[in-house]
Scaffold this motif. Structure first.
Motif, PDB file in Angstrom:
ATOM      1  N   LYS A 178       0.751  -1.214  -0.027  1.00  0.00           N
ATOM      2  CA  LYS A 178       0.066   0.100  -0.071  1.00  0.00           C
ATOM      3  C   LYS A 178       0.834   0.965   0.046  1.00  0.00           C
ATOM      4  O   LYS A 178       0.426   2.201  -0.561  1.00  0.00           O
ATOM      5  N   TRP A 179       1.883   1.128   0.881  1.00  0.00           N
ATOM      6  CA  TRP A 179       2.741   2.257   1.023  1.00  0.00           C
ATOM      7  C   TRP A 179       3.529   2.759  -0.303  1.00  0.00           C
ATOM      8  O   TRP A 179       3.401   3.642  -0.843  1.00  0.00           O
ATOM      9  N   ALA A 180       3.984   1.462  -1.237  1.00  0.00           N
ATOM     10  CA  ALA A 180       4.617   1.676  -2.437  1.00  0.00           C
ATOM     11  C   ALA A 180       3.416   2.142  -3.659  1.00  0.00           C
ATOM     12  O   ALA A 180       3.757   2.896  -4.406  1.00  0.00           O
ATOM     13  N   GLN A 181       2.514   1.625  -3.511  1.00  0.00           N
ATOM     14  CA  GLN A 181       1.408   2.176  -4.443  1.00  0.00           C
ATOM     15  C   GLN A 181       0.957   3.462  -4.234  1.00  0.00           C
ATOM     16  O   GLN A 181       0.752   4.143  -5.356  1.00  0.00           O
ATOM     17  N   LYS A 182       1.197   4.031  -3.202  1.00  0.00           N
ATOM     18  CA  LYS A 182       0.630   5.515  -2.903  1.00  0.00           C
ATOM     19  C   LYS A 182       1.960   6.240  -3.421  1.00  0.00           C
ATOM     20  O   LYS A 182       1.515   7.442  -3.799  1.00  0.00           O
ATOM     21  N   LYS A 183       3.053   5.740  -3.187  1.00  0.00           N
ATOM     22  CA  LYS A 183       4.281   6.617  -3.737  1.00  0.00           C
ATOM     23  C   LYS A 183       4.455   6.654  -5.194  1.00  0.00           C
ATOM     24  O   LYS A 183       4.575   7.481  -5.479  1.00  0.00           O
ATOM     25  N   VAL A 184       4.382   5.407  -5.991  1.00  0.00           N
ATOM     26  CA  VAL A 184       4.792   5.396  -7.164  1.00  0.00           C
ATOM     27  C   VAL A 184       3.795   4.544  -8.203  1.00  0.00           C
ATOM     28  O   VAL A 184       3.902   4.466  -9.342  1.00  0.00           O
ATOM     29  N   GLY A 185       2.780   3.942  -7.420  1.00  0.00           N
ATOM     30  CA  GLY A 185       1.813   3.226  -8.256  1.00  0.00           C
ATOM     31  C   GLY A 185       1.607   1.860  -8.160  1.00  0.00           C
ATOM     32  O   GLY A 185       2.627   1.176  -7.272  1.00  0.00           O
ATOM     33  N   SER A 186       0.600   0.869  -9.125  1.00  0.00           N
ATOM     34  CA  SER A 186       0.577  -0.553  -8.588  1.00  0.00           C
ATOM     35  C   SER A 186       1.781  -1.249  -8.797  1.00  0.00           C
ATOM     36  O   SER A 186       2.022  -2.460  -8.238  1.00  0.00           O
ATOM     37  N   GLN A 187       2.477  -0.865 -10.063  1.00  0.00           N
ATOM     38  CA  GLN A 187       3.564  -1.570 -10.539  1.00  0.00           C
ATOM     39  C   GLN A 187       4.758  -0.915  -9.908  1.00  0.00           C
ATOM     40  O   GLN A 187       5.320  -0.076 -10.372  1.00  0.00           O
ATOM     41  N   HIS A 188       5.460  -1.895  -8.983  1.00  0.00           N
ATOM     42  CA  HIS A 188       6.799  -1.407  -8.462  1.00  0.00           C
ATOM     43  C   HIS A 188       7.625  -2.376  -8.104  1.00  0.00           C
ATOM     44  O   HIS A 188       7.226  -3.544  -7.890  1.00  0.00           O
ATOM     45  N   ASN A 189       8.717  -2.030  -7.834  1.00  0.00           N
ATOM     46  CA  ASN A 189      10.041  -2.599  -7.261  1.00  0.00           C
ATOM     47  C   ASN A 189      10.469  -2.061  -6.039  1.00  0.00           C
ATOM     48  O   ASN A 189      10.708  -0.765  -5.941  1.00  0.00           O
ATOM     49  N   PHE A 190      10.798  -2.819  -4.986  1.00  0.00           N
ATOM     50  CA  PHE A 190      11.495  -2.168  -3.916  1.00  0.00           C
ATOM     51  C   PHE A 190      13.053  -2.091  -4.342  1.00  0.00           C
ATOM     52  O   PHE A 190      13.660  -2.960  -5.065  1.00  0.00           O
ATOM     53  N   ILE A 191      13.713  -1.216  -3.904  1.00  0.00           N
ATOM     54  CA  ILE A 191      15.135  -0.952  -4.067  1.00  0.00           C
ATOM     55  C   ILE A 191      15.944  -0.380  -2.804  1.00  0.00           C
ATOM     56  O   ILE A 191      15.269   0.051  -1.904  1.00  0.00           O
ATOM     57  N   LEU A 192      17.131  -0.539  -2.987  1.00  0.00           N
ATOM     58  CA  LEU A 192      18.366   0.104  -1.974  1.00  0.00           C
ATOM     59  C   LEU A 192      19.105   1.320  -2.652  1.00  0.00           C
ATOM     60  O   LEU A 192      19.559   1.023  -3.747  1.00  0.00           O
ATOM     61  N   ILE A 193      19.072   2.071  -1.984  1.00  0.00           N
ATOM     62  CA  ILE A 193      19.716   3.191  -2.241  1.00  0.00           C
ATOM     63  C   ILE A 193      21.130   3.489  -1.388  1.00  0.00           C
ATOM     64  O   ILE A 193      20.757   3.572  -0.093  1.00  0.00           O
ATOM     65  N   ARG A 194      22.157   3.685  -2.111  1.00  0.00           N
ATOM     66  CA  ARG A 194      23.443   3.754  -1.235  1.00  0.00           C
ATOM     67  C   ARG A 194      23.592   5.254  -1.300  1.00  0.00           C
ATOM     68  O   ARG A 194      23.771   6.015  -2.119  1.00  0.00           O
ATOM     69  N   LYS A 195      23.242   5.836   0.121  1.00  0.00           N
ATOM     70  CA  LYS A 195      23.202   7.302   0.439  1.00  0.00           C
ATOM     71  C   LYS A 195      24.684   7.967   0.249  1.00  0.00           C
ATOM     72  O   LYS A 195      24.790   9.074  -0.109  1.00  0.00           O
TER      73      LYS A 195
ATOM     74  N   ASP B 233      13.770   1.812  -0.519  1.00  0.00           N
ATOM     75  CA  ASP B 233      12.898   2.667  -1.260  1.00  0.00           C
ATOM     76  C   ASP B 233      12.067   2.048  -2.227  1.00  0.00           C
ATOM     77  O   ASP B 233      12.163   0.573  -2.475  1.00  0.00           O
ATOM     78  N   VAL B 234      11.185   2.688  -3.016  1.00  0.00           N
ATOM     79  CA  VAL B 234      10.575   1.860  -4.036  1.00  0.00           C
ATOM     80  C   VAL B 234      10.630   2.557  -5.272  1.00  0.00           C
ATOM     81  O   VAL B 234      10.843   3.928  -5.310  1.00  0.00           O
ATOM     82  N   ARG B 235      10.447   1.979  -6.505  1.00  0.00           N
ATOM     83  CA  ARG B 235      10.632   2.672  -7.763  1.00  0.00           C
ATOM     84  C   ARG B 235       9.458   2.082  -8.830  1.00  0.00           C
ATOM     85  O   ARG B 235       9.255   0.909  -8.413  1.00  0.00           O
ATOM     86  N   PRO B 236       8.919   3.014  -9.578  1.00  0.00           N
ATOM     87  CA  PRO B 236       7.752   2.143 -10.616  1.00  0.00           C
ATOM     88  C   PRO B 236       8.447   1.270 -11.274  1.00  0.00           C
ATOM     89  O   PRO B 236       9.658   1.308 -11.603  1.00  0.00           O
ATOM     90  N   THR B 237       7.671   0.087 -11.697  1.00  0.00           N
ATOM     91  CA  THR B 237       8.158  -0.617 -12.715  1.00  0.00           C
ATOM     92  C   THR B 237       7.827  -0.237 -14.210  1.00  0.00           C
ATOM     93  O   THR B 237       6.783   0.247 -14.308  1.00  0.00           O
ATOM     94  N   VAL B 238       8.722  -0.039 -15.080  1.00  0.00           N
ATOM     95  CA  VAL B 238       8.653   0.498 -16.368  1.00  0.00           C
ATOM     96  C   VAL B 238       8.274  -0.546 -17.232  1.00  0.00           C
ATOM     97  O   VAL B 238       9.250  -1.223 -17.613  1.00  0.00           O
TER      98      VAL B 238
END
Length: 106
Positions: free
Chosen positions: A50-67, A96-101
């Motif tokens: 639900k968090w991911a859908q609110k942020k980027v939409g229904s098609q998403h992947n969880f990601i790790l970002i190196r700060k 984080d999450v990013r949309p699946t393209v």
């Protein structure tokens, strides 16, 4: 005394919390993502999808970002030993999450 190669900190926005995770040279980014998702699934008031859908939409992947390297997204297949520059103990990452393209059909 720790048996891990390094310890990292992962900021998990939907939990408003950071997790410290012990890792080895051969730990993959995918394994870290799976561990975070599994830990978050135990929380009754947290739904990552639900968090991911609110942020980027229904098609998403969880990601790790190196700060520490300019907020670089890291490929899930990489091991921590393959990172350049080398991983520092206590380094901070962001879950984080990013949309699946789209997908390509042949």
């Amino acid at each position: 005394m720790s048996t891990f190669w390094r310890t990292i900190e992962v900021e998990v926005e939907p939990k408003n919390k950071s997790f410290r995770i012990g890792v080895d040279l051969t730990t993959t980014i995918e394994e870290i993502l799976e561990a975070i998702v599994a830990r978050c699934e135990k929380e009754p008031d947290l739904n990552l999808d639900k968090w991911a859908q609110k942020k980027v939409g229904s098609q998403h992947n969880f990601i790790l970002i190196r700060k520490g390297t300019g907020h670089s997204e890291i490929s899930p297949g990489l091991t921590l030993g393959e990172l350049t520059p080398d991983l520092e103990n206590g380094e901070v990452f962001k879950f984080d999450v990013r949309p699946t393209v789209g997908t390509c059909k042949t």
